[in-house]
Design an enzyme around this catalytic site. Structure first.
Site, PDB file in Angstrom:
ATOM      1  N   ILE A  35       0.876  -1.187   0.000  1.00 50.36           N
ATOM      2  CA  ILE A  35       0.000   0.000   0.000  1.00 50.36           C
ATOM      3  C   ILE A  35       0.909   1.232   0.000  1.00 50.36           C
ATOM      4  O   ILE A  35       1.774   1.323   0.877  1.00 50.36           O
ATOM      5  CB  ILE A  35      -0.883   0.069   1.253  1.00 50.36           C
ATOM      6  CG1 ILE A  35      -1.708  -1.204   1.388  1.00 50.36           C
ATOM      7  CG2 ILE A  35      -1.774   1.302   1.231  1.00 50.36           C
ATOM      8  CD1 ILE A  35      -2.419  -1.299   2.733  1.00 50.36           C
ATOM      9  N   VAL A  36       0.763   2.139  -0.941  1.00 52.26           N
ATOM     10  CA  VAL A  36      -0.172   2.190  -2.030  1.00 52.26           C
ATOM     11  C   VAL A  36       0.520   1.684  -3.294  1.00 52.26           C
ATOM     12  O   VAL A  36       1.740   1.813  -3.435  1.00 52.26           O
ATOM     13  CB  VAL A  36      -0.719   3.615  -2.269  1.00 52.26           C
ATOM     14  CG1 VAL A  36      -1.465   4.112  -1.039  1.00 52.26           C
ATOM     15  CG2 VAL A  36       0.396   4.602  -2.627  1.00 52.26           C
TER      16      VAL A  36
ATOM     17  N   VAL B 181       3.242   3.533  -5.434  1.00 50.21           N
ATOM     18  CA  VAL B 181       4.464   3.961  -4.747  1.00 50.21           C
ATOM     19  C   VAL B 181       5.142   2.760  -4.078  1.00 50.21           C
ATOM     20  O   VAL B 181       6.181   2.288  -4.515  1.00 50.21           O
ATOM     21  CB  VAL B 181       4.150   5.062  -3.695  1.00 50.21           C
ATOM     22  CG1 VAL B 181       5.374   5.348  -2.835  1.00 50.21           C
ATOM     23  CG2 VAL B 181       3.686   6.325  -4.402  1.00 50.21           C
ATOM     24  N   CYS B 182       4.517   2.243  -3.045  1.00 44.19           N
ATOM     25  CA  CYS B 182       5.160   1.229  -2.214  1.00 44.19           C
ATOM     26  C   CYS B 182       5.325  -0.094  -2.955  1.00 44.19           C
ATOM     27  O   CYS B 182       6.217  -0.878  -2.628  1.00 44.19           O
ATOM     28  CB  CYS B 182       4.361   1.043  -0.936  1.00 44.19           C
ATOM     29  SG  CYS B 182       4.126   2.629  -0.104  1.00 44.19           S
ATOM     30  N   VAL B 183       4.498  -0.344  -3.946  1.00 44.79           N
ATOM     31  CA  VAL B 183       4.652  -1.531  -4.782  1.00 44.79           C
ATOM     32  C   VAL B 183       5.485  -1.207  -6.027  1.00 44.79           C
ATOM     33  O   VAL B 183       6.480  -1.857  -6.316  1.00 44.79           O
ATOM     34  CB  VAL B 183       3.269  -2.090  -5.208  1.00 44.79           C
ATOM     35  CG1 VAL B 183       3.443  -3.304  -6.113  1.00 44.79           C
ATOM     36  CG2 VAL B 183       2.454  -2.472  -3.971  1.00 44.79           C
TER      37      VAL B 183
END
Lengths: 209, 209, 209, 209, 209, 209, 209, 209
Positions: free
Chosen positions: H113-114, H117-119
């Site tokens: 998440i999110v 960005v984080c993925v």
């Protein structure tokens, strides 16, 4: 507030199929064509299965609206068939009203194309004459969902009851024990997901033996 | 429950077109621009076709709201035209109400921008004064569908009847035989899918000869 | 990765309008009828406005597919018109390919009904022959959005460029100064929201005087 | 297959804001007006926060397209501002390209109205000249989602990277420790749901004392 | 059927803002966060602009529900503020009802989180006590649209009137002439699309000089 | 970039129907049950009509997945039928691969339930072995649209071509003249809107006589 | 118009869970399976938490409809359990009505599968017998949203109150102080977003120490 | 074009769970909370079931982002846990990369998440370093679907493979015979519709005896 549940009674209901013509069907965009075809034929099969007096009517079959879809003709070979010469509201046609009254029923179940005209107009007229009116919502189609929503609101405000063909079949049948196989066949033919439940079930039963 | 079907009567209805201005039109997001333009002009063509007295009104044309869309001006060159100096509810404007009463009609057919204000306010006021009110749902636009849903619920609860322009045309015409060609032309101009049915039909007829 | 921007060049593009027939148009459900009619006519107006060589073709006009919609016939009275006797992929028809080659253009702009067949098949064939292919996405229609999405993905993967009629008009025109009024009129006729901007602007200008 | 991750580098990116004008903004229907306004201003705040060289350009401000929205003018008082006399593709304007080259950056971050024209055209031109191109998808708007999807597909196929303003901010910032408060403020101002998390958290912290 | 149009009267309405807390706001999924924040603050600005007595109430601010969003606190520094110790229905709280009655108004305008509880419960209680109840639909949020639809149906069936903040502002103001600039500012601050119309218009006016 | 249009060739394609079992069918939620049933049977009818070698395979028929839907069994009484003992990817089953290779075809047309497993896995395996792979998108179903979109993207990136059953039928048939009646019947049986076109057309023809 | 707020009273309500069977559950398409499972179990947990007399009933458990889902069996081990031999409307079954009457409650809270039959039929029957009827909208499922909308309209017109399980829990509990932890646990178990609020809050509290 | 099917290999894959924190979870609006919770826990159960090395990482747990959701903590008590002090892209954190490399795997399966960005950031970084990257699409969430679509397109263009948790489980398991009961339990716990199939099936089996 007191409430009376006027439920569909297979001994007291007539079915009115209004303007399910090939041209008009091509105007329908609030259902997928597959869903709509299935819903209309499912309602027709209900009418036959429960032996409900059914009246067919069309508007200008010889023009762009096209003929009644042949499947309906074939399902109701002896039904009164009123090809209206011009009346948009079927209820404005004397022959149609005469045919309705001849059934002697006090409940009317209506479906047609398009919802806000061919269904709503006779529905409101029938309400005014004191009939209990049931609209087969998913066997009635129109140009888009916005239009449909407004049409439903108008009919609902007039005391019409909005039902799907499946609800109609169940309310008419009342009890599976009246004929398990008949109702099961009706569902199997028009509810693919229910048909799959039956298939899985039958396979289990067969394995048992 | 007794029900009276108050249906549109071409001899007893006045049309109110409220604030279809160029700036306000650009606020509408519950219809595609093509659909909305077509619906408004279709309703206007109905009003002309059925010779219904029509009243135009606008709010602050000289400001950001912009002028009445020119197509409507052109279609109703002699209609009463009330440029309201400030009243948001057109019914709060004496000249507007005077113009409405001067028509002598008891049914009012209203469309406008935006639905929850320019349509709903005069619709509710007119209901209070005893008029039968019909809302042309698809010739009325607003910011989004959520807002529209709430506005429809409010008007429906007040006894307004929600109709699309197509339903309106059909309820006014009653019988194709009154003028087949006129109604057909109206549909052909504003229902592209119906126009296609006519084209196919005509081609078949031509081939026949 | 090096990239070449093959942009539409009004001196090097031919337009292929494939099977915009009245019957087939009634199968389209991924656009509202109003939007679709407007998009097709807007693309046609672009073709005329930029004087692009345009080829019309149809499939089985005498059968259920119906005739080419009359508006297109009227807009391109002298365009090559290939009524295909049976080839589903227009590119399989020699006369059609001959007409395309006769234009001497290396860019092809294609629209049609239905997207995954009448548009995708010739688009892929033209790609194989080395043409730059542009698909007018919103002047091409089909049964539903799921089908459209798959068709777009297939053409995109083959190197076709997907554009809307508005993007096409802008990429062809390059510079407003080439003809402000002409382009403005094109937009005003087919973009109701842009027409409203113009109306508001003109009203302001008029007030100034 | 080898892959290089060209990520946004705050030392090597210039921002191009193309045609965010008041009239054109009223054409946008693929975002709600609140969402779109917030997204555009969030992107602008990012540009300022990271001190990215930013170029403003407009098309026909004196006509129906309207002036640049005042908020952007106010946020970039000293930015190069190219009012294009007619070129639809900003990259066709020499002054614009000169301004881009003057920044000396090799990454371009583009947003504008409408997506398939004012964003896609310069994005593809910049790709052709060898720039790394990033599209701020949610600060770019157009007529409808169908058109947007086609425009995204075209830019994606050309090697443009599609990002939201939030992803852009995060990719530019790299590490919260560079400035916790600054980034937190940016998020708090443009992400209402993140602002609520902060509010709840602060309340907890305050309670602690 | 007789109908009375109970319209909002700025001299006779009190505003109830129920549980707009930071934690609860993060549960809302039937509006985008930008839209919802804007709607709530727009309603609050209306309350202030029209000097309507306003009552704030919260549920368990010290727990997971979080504190009242700070913007509302700041906008109503002297408003009665009832931090309910446990009552879920604000109307079950004596202080709250006392505060409502102290306003002496007979119309109540309610918004809150979540719609089917914090709005619907006091709305129904207030109806029972004879108040005219208006629900600010778009300043009230909940878990999903299905839940919202059911809540709206329940309140509508109880005679509550459903309105958007924009309709509320218009019904309260009645006539632009009461204060053109004030209302214009309210709209400009909370309707980005209307703000754009104003910007375009002002640019035209400025050009005139 | 050079492009080769590998189109379906009825002399070089085998059809793989993977896990269309009664239990698994009840998991499908990205199509309505009516649409899905129609699409699967339409694809099966194509396979028969074009006499394409077809392979049936199932996974755990004796368990909750249920038996192959009886309609498919009936349509392909002599087709190879591989009831896989446990392999999730059909391509991991030697008998299945052997059956595929035995067809001697280099194009594979795959459909199944669920899309991201039973279709995608053998599709990717077949791509790796050098087959041209075509996915019948609308005869393949899964849990929801989000999952489907991801599955499509994965297969598309691997060079699979995504097509609907209607596009498949048209690409196989090439030319109406090969058998007008046969193709017309196929469409009439599985495209209700096309059937209506035919009905209208036939009525016109009949009237002619 | 006078209005009485008949709110759920935990001392006067019985819960009817109708036909939540494994086969029927697989027909539900108006909720995602995760949402639906959660909603049904949340309602069941409410019934247990508030110690509401609960009646279970099923239709043809031995056939394709499948057995009651085991979770419900486990939650109500001693509840009256009426396996109906054939009556579609549970209210047509004497044992069922006897069980309802034996609870001595005047409010009935109903959920089931499918909405327009297993919920609507007993709901309307119960209304006719004078019960106050509450429908747990989100613990009731059916074939699609169109059908659900019609079913809700029918029940709403009959004076049934439409509520979500969350609204039901809140209306039953009345005051958090009755049992903060109990209600909090119920919410935490069935509202993932509320659970997250609690987690964040607890983390803050823990940090404090 | 040659294609290699890099499929998930349970002996060569590590799982990266990035920023599934309580605060951030409440920002997710592209899945319903029930669906998202189920998907994340299903993916976690897969990781455990297949004994895949798993790495947990968080961003600013002490601030508004909140702590890792407790369920994940509980499921991976001994997993490397990197609480990043500030790096937004987890791959910019040396400890995280060290932990990834320590697994010795060449396939990475990422969720977080999110999404954009984080993925997406670590996914792209890992691609650059030569890893095969698989994104668990439905265990990754973000603000809205528009943002998600852009993020998916960016990762897909970089050669990441997009898969749902169900596809992941199937691709890892390869063959039911490896452990029928284990995989069945996994599905039963996280696919309510599959659980119903099992329930119906078991009932049939029980009846047999």
């Amino acid at each position: 507030m007191a409430f009376t549940y006027n439920r569909l009674d297979k001994n007291d209901v007539a079915v009115l199929l209004v303007d399910h013509q090939s041209g008009l069907t091509n105007l329908v965009q609030d259902f997928s064509p597959d869903d709509f075809k299935n819903n209309v034929l499912a309602l027709a099969d209900c009418a036959n299965y429960f032996k409900l007096p059914t009246i067919l009517t069309t508007s200008f079959e010889d023009g762009p609206n096209g003929p009644l879809v042949p499947e309906l003709k074939a399902l109701f070979p002896t039904a009164p068939y009123i090809a209206r010469p011009g009346n948009i509201n079927a209820w404005d046609n004397e022959d149609f009203v005469k045919a309705v009254k001849a059934t002697g029923k006090k409940q009317l179940l209506i479906a047609g194309i398009v919802t806000e005209v061919c269904v709503a107009f006779p529905a409101l007229s029938a309400r005014e004459e004191g009939y209990e009116v049931f609209v087969a919502t998913d066997a009635s189609g129109t140009f888009n969902k916005t239009t449909r929503d407004a049409a439903w609101a108008r009919m609902s405000a007039a005391g019409c009851q909005l039902m799907s063909w499946f609800g109609i079949a169940c309310e008419l049948h009342r009890d599976w024990r009246n004929d398990i196989e008949g109702l099961g066949t009706l569902f199997s033919n028009h509810l693919p997901s229910y048909r799959c439940l039956i298939t899985s079930y039958m396979a289990g039963m067969a394995a048992k033996k």
